[in-house]
Every structure is written in C-alpha cells, then in structure tokens.
Scaffold this motif. Sequence first.
Motif, short mmCIF file in Angstrom:
data_model
loop_
_atom_site.label_atom_id
_atom_site.label_comp_id
_atom_site.label_asym_id
_atom_site.label_seq_id
_atom_site.Cartn_x
_atom_site.Cartn_y
_atom_site.Cartn_z
N ILE A 413 -39.31 15.74 -11.12
CA ILE A 413 -39.18 14.55 -10.70
C ILE A 413 -39.26 14.60 -8.99
CG2 ILE A 413 -38.02 13.36 -12.70
CD1 ILE A 413 -35.31 13.80 -11.29
N GLU A 414 -39.37 13.26 -8.61
CA GLU A 414 -39.45 13.11 -7.10
C GLU A 414 -37.96 12.79 -6.67
OE1 GLU A 414 -41.94 13.63 -5.12
OE2 GLU A 414 -42.97 14.24 -6.79
N ALA A 415 -37.65 12.90 -5.40
CA ALA A 415 -36.13 12.74 -4.80
C ALA A 415 -35.60 11.13 -5.14
CB ALA A 415 -36.07 12.95 -3.36
N GLU A 416 -36.67 10.51 -4.88
CA GLU A 416 -36.43 8.98 -5.14
C GLU A 416 -36.06 8.76 -6.71
OE1 GLU A 416 -38.95 10.07 -3.76
OE2 GLU A 416 -38.65 9.42 -1.67
N GLU A 417 -36.76 9.25 -7.55
CA GLU A 417 -36.58 9.33 -8.96
C GLU A 417 -35.07 9.80 -9.42
OE1 GLU A 417 -40.78 9.28 -10.86
OE2 GLU A 417 -39.81 11.09 -10.54
N TRP A 418 -34.80 10.88 -8.85
CA TRP A 418 -33.40 11.50 -9.10
C TRP A 418 -32.45 10.70 -8.45
CZ3 TRP A 418 -29.27 13.14 -5.97
CH2 TRP A 418 -28.24 13.66 -6.71
N PHE A 419 -32.52 9.88 -7.34
CA PHE A 419 -31.46 9.26 -6.78
C PHE A 419 -31.17 8.00 -7.42
CE2 PHE A 419 -30.33 6.22 -3.29
CZ PHE A 419 -29.10 6.89 -2.97
N SER A 420 -32.45 7.63 -8.02
CA SER A 420 -32.09 6.15 -8.70
C SER A 420 -31.58 6.32 -10.28
CB SER A 420 -33.73 5.53 -9.01
OG SER A 420 -34.56 6.31 -9.71
N GLY A 421 -31.14 7.59 -10.52
CA GLY A 421 -30.53 7.94 -11.78
C GLY A 421 -31.22 8.63 -12.73
N GLN A 422 -32.37 9.01 -12.46
CA GLN A 422 -33.33 9.92 -13.45
C GLN A 422 -32.97 11.33 -13.65
OE1 GLN A 422 -37.64 9.20 -13.76
NE2 GLN A 422 -37.38 7.28 -12.58
N ASN A 423 -32.97 11.92 -14.47
CA ASN A 423 -32.71 13.39 -14.87
C ASN A 423 -33.92 14.01 -15.59
OD1 ASN A 423 -30.13 13.37 -13.91
ND2 ASN A 423 -29.37 12.53 -15.61
N ALA A 424 -34.14 15.51 -15.18
CA ALA A 424 -35.17 16.00 -16.10
C ALA A 424 -34.93 17.46 -15.98
CB ALA A 424 -36.47 15.84 -15.40
N ASP A 425 -35.15 18.32 -17.01
CA ASP A 425 -35.01 19.65 -17.05
C ASP A 425 -36.32 20.12 -16.10
OD1 ASP A 425 -32.91 19.48 -18.64
OD2 ASP A 425 -33.95 19.96 -20.47
N PRO A 426 -35.93 21.40 -15.41
CA PRO A 426 -37.10 22.15 -14.84
C PRO A 426 -38.36 22.08 -15.73
CG PRO A 426 -35.13 23.19 -14.55
CD PRO A 426 -34.87 22.18 -15.53
N LEU A 427 -39.72 22.25 -15.11
CA LEU A 427 -40.83 22.36 -15.71
C LEU A 427 -41.15 23.86 -16.15
CD1 LEU A 427 -43.21 19.91 -14.03
CD2 LEU A 427 -42.08 19.46 -16.03
N LEU A 428 -41.36 24.22 -17.12
CA LEU A 428 -41.48 25.63 -17.59
C LEU A 428 -42.99 25.96 -17.52
CD1 LEU A 428 -39.01 25.64 -20.56
CD2 LEU A 428 -38.55 25.99 -18.16
N VAL A 429 -43.27 27.50 -17.28
CA VAL A 429 -44.42 28.21 -17.12
C VAL A 429 -44.39 29.28 -18.04
CG1 VAL A 429 -44.96 27.26 -15.06
CG2 VAL A 429 -43.80 29.47 -14.90
N SER A 430 -45.50 30.03 -18.46
CA SER A 430 -45.55 31.12 -19.50
C SER A 430 -45.65 32.24 -18.21
CB SER A 430 -46.33 31.13 -20.30
OG SER A 430 -46.43 32.26 -20.85
N LEU A 431 -44.85 33.39 -18.64
CA LEU A 431 -45.08 34.61 -18.12
C LEU A 431 -46.25 35.53 -18.93
CD1 LEU A 431 -41.51 35.35 -16.66
CD2 LEU A 431 -43.47 34.20 -15.53
N ARG A 432 -46.90 35.34 -19.71
CA ARG A 432 -47.50 36.26 -20.79
C ARG A 432 -48.56 36.81 -19.86
NH1 ARG A 432 -48.77 37.05 -25.85
NH2 ARG A 432 -47.14 35.66 -26.48
N ASP A 433 -49.21 35.96 -18.88
CA ASP A 433 -50.00 36.86 -18.15
C ASP A 433 -49.78 37.22 -16.92
OD1 ASP A 433 -52.24 36.62 -19.93
OD2 ASP A 433 -52.70 34.33 -19.35
#
Length: 511
Positions: A413-433
């Motif tokens: 999320i963006e800084a403004e979205e977090w400040f307005s009250g939104q939450n989100a888990d970190p976006l994940l990536v695969s380490l397979r390659d």
Amino acid sequence: MSRRVVRQSKFRHIFGQPVKADQMYEDIRVSKVTWDSSFCAVNPKFLAIIVESSGGGAFMVLPLAKTGRVDKNHPMVSGHTAPVLDIDWCPHNDNVIASASDDTTVMVWQIPDYTPVRSITEPIVTLEGHSKRVGIITWHPSARNILLSAGSDNAIIIWNVGTGEALISLDELHTDLIYNICWNYDGSLITTTCKDKKVRVIDPRKNEIVAEKSGAHEGARPIKSIFLSDGKIFTTGFSKMSERQLALWDPEKCTPHEGMRPMRAIFTRDGNIFTTGFTRMSQRELGLWDPSNFDEPIALQEMDTSNGVLLPFYDPDSSIVYLCGKGDSSIRYFEITDEAPYVHYLNTFSSKEPQRGMGFMPKRGLDVSKCEIARFYKLHERKCEPIVMTVPRKSDLFQDDLYPDTPGLEPAIEAEEWFSGQNADPLLVSLRDGYVPAKNREFKVTKKNILDNKPPTGPRRSFSSCDSGFSRITLEDLMEEIKSLRAIVESQDKRISNLENQLHALSNGTA
C-alpha cells in the motif's frame, strides 16, 4: 526401559558455518559507540556498517560481492555531525538506507550500484523533529515510504519519507528511554520496550496503548521485544538475579480462573473487568482485571548470567528466533510453535571471538540451492564475518517446505493509504528460481512547495522571516547554494581567462 521421544522438526539439524577467510570483509574500523543496536544492516545488494570517523558520524556501504581487504580510502556515507547510532535498509528499495544519529536527525540516502569515487555527503532528505539523539529507526514492512524513528526525548515519530513530513508524533506514551521498537506483520501495531520495564503494544494511528505489561523482565538491563507473525510477542531481558531470560507473550490470551466451574464477568465503570470463578482446587475466588494488561507469559526460560543484551532476529517463514548477544561469541536459535513449551531450543552456533554487532540477511538474499535458511554478518573489531545457517538436505531440487513465498520488494500500500487506516500484509514472491536483485531505482522526495501557498488577504504587512512562508533553514540553504554557485562561476571565469591568454599567445606565435 523408557525411550526418550524426540520432537520432530525439519529445522532440528540446522547448523552454522563461517565462510572462508577470503569471503570476509577485512580492515573495517567498526564503531566503538556504546549503544545497543546491531551496527550492521544488510540486503541482497549491500552491506552497511557503522564505523569510526573523525569530525562527525559515518557508515560504510560495501557491495555484497566486494569481499577481502577494504581500501582505507573507501568512500563513506558521512553527512551527520555526530556518531551514527542506527541504520536500516528500506524493504522496498535495495538502494535506499536510513540512518539515525546523535545529532538528533534522521537522514535517508540513495546508494548507487557502482562504487562512488568520493564519500556521499548529500542525503535525499533530512528528517528533523527530535530534540535529542535518535537511536532507533525502522521501516514499515508493507507501506511505501513509511519510516519510524525514536529518540532519547522519549518520542516516536512516523515519517512519510516521500514528502519529508512527520505524519504522527507519539510523545506522551513513554515516560523514559525507549529501548526498542518493532512493527507487527502488517504494520498496524508496534511493540516497544522502555527503561520503565514496560512492554507496550501501541496503535500509532490512534495514538493509544492497546496492551501493556509491567515488569516483563525484572532486571535492570534493557529489554527487547519483537512481534511474531501470529501476533504473539517475544521478549528478551534479565531477571532480578541478572540472569538472561527469554519469554513469549500472547496479549490476547487471559485465563483469570483456572478451575473447571463456570466464570462470571462484569465491566466496572472505569473499564476494568470484575470476575468470579474457581481455582484448580475448586476454591471460589474473585478477581479484578485490566484488559489492556498482558497475562503471565506462555513461555519463560532462563539462559545464563552474561550481561550482554540479547538481540532477537526473527524469520516469519520458518518461525525461528535467533538470539545474538552483544559481547557473546554464540548465536542461539529457537523454533516457535503452537505446542507446549512453545519455544523449542534448536542449537547454538559458537565461535572464538565475541561479536560487536550483527546483520541479518532478508530471506530473498539467501542461496536456496544450498538450503541456506539464514545468514548473519558478524562484526568483529576490525572485520565482518558472514555466517551461513543451513538445513542439511541430500536433494538438489528446490525445497518447497523450507522456502515458502517471502516478502518481496513491492510495497502493498501507499503511505497515504496506511495513514488513512488501511492495512495490508507484505506482498510475497517465490524463491523457486532464486532471487535477482532489482536495478537501481531512483528515490524521489516531493516536498510541498511553500511558494504555492496563496498570500494572506488583508492589510499589507512588512516582510519578516517569521511571517513570510520561508523557514530559517530554507533561507540558509538558499544562501549556501548561491555561495557555492558563485564559487563555481569564479573558478570558470579564471579558467576562461587562462584559455583566452593561451589562445592569444598561440595566435601571436609566442607559445
């Protein structure tokens, strides 16, 4: 004859191993400041170490592949006017690092992929708001450009680095020196420890304490606390007898009465809870509870009597906590599970020399082809020694159970979205390659232009530095820039004059 049951765990045989001598970083003057930070920060591109420097504070940034003896003239990152106390790489841009200093400021730096010829002295942005030294900085785990700082003024400030503004100031929640701060997994809460021996859980956007535990560890030495991915809190500290301890807490768990008979509860006028129930021995009892206070720890272990503060490092992918004591020569590691006793000792890596500090590589920077589960960068007095933690496996295939998807570079999320009250888990990536570090992405700061403000209406007033839109610092910066530009113009005028004289001499045949 009874047989001892061994707990099954894929991490039971993790072992640590230092790298070969030619893969270490030699001739580094590690900082001698007595501050309980790690003095080291690492990501898949760079290794940063706080070093001794004259005339201010500095830290060194080395490309990860540049091992061996470090040139004594290697450029520094040196813009602070007092010792640097903490550094932290941005989790969403491998070329951006923040530094906190005894000079009361926080600075954010852009590090180029190439090794610069001269020291870097101009930060992207300087964040000024603390009245005393700043000893703690930490980036938000999932929101872009959110940086938290804490100082000896007992204040916490949360910044939007993209605009250079202070979004939140928490200056009344702590009565004494703050020892450490950690975000929870989605960045909605923080946990703090303080010299008053309290562990707090704080909602920074509401400026309120959600839960609090007094005397989590009763010793006089500093307490450290970290959030685990499931919301529990892991702490390290000291007992009254100066024994080092670790503990696991669940702020949401409360067991007022342990008997089997029914309990009754009512709210009192001041928000506390009055309960009636039974003990294990079926004796009736009553209780008065503060719902914001932790219950007893769900796990508590005493370790040894060393006086070095234990620095906890947590890997949410494997639920392993690594404990590195300053001045110790060992790294202990524990697996956290939902089964009693909850904190399971795995093993200890020991070496001969004590550590001055420690860096912890993010999961995306590990070598998955060698089943590397963690990598530390141990600071000695004059060198940095990488230590590799490996799970022994015979297969050369990618080990899915060891490497679940892990947080990547992209913010959720963006800084403004977090400040307005939104939450989100970190976006994940695969380490397979394997993980390929991204190219240098320029970090831009968009400060509000004071010239865009409309002039006040009404009678004309005389111009002064107070009622103009300009700050004193801005005027000083402008004067300094004008001075430097004039110096450049004067030097170019001299160069032009010399060239004209040479041309005149050539045209007259006297050269």
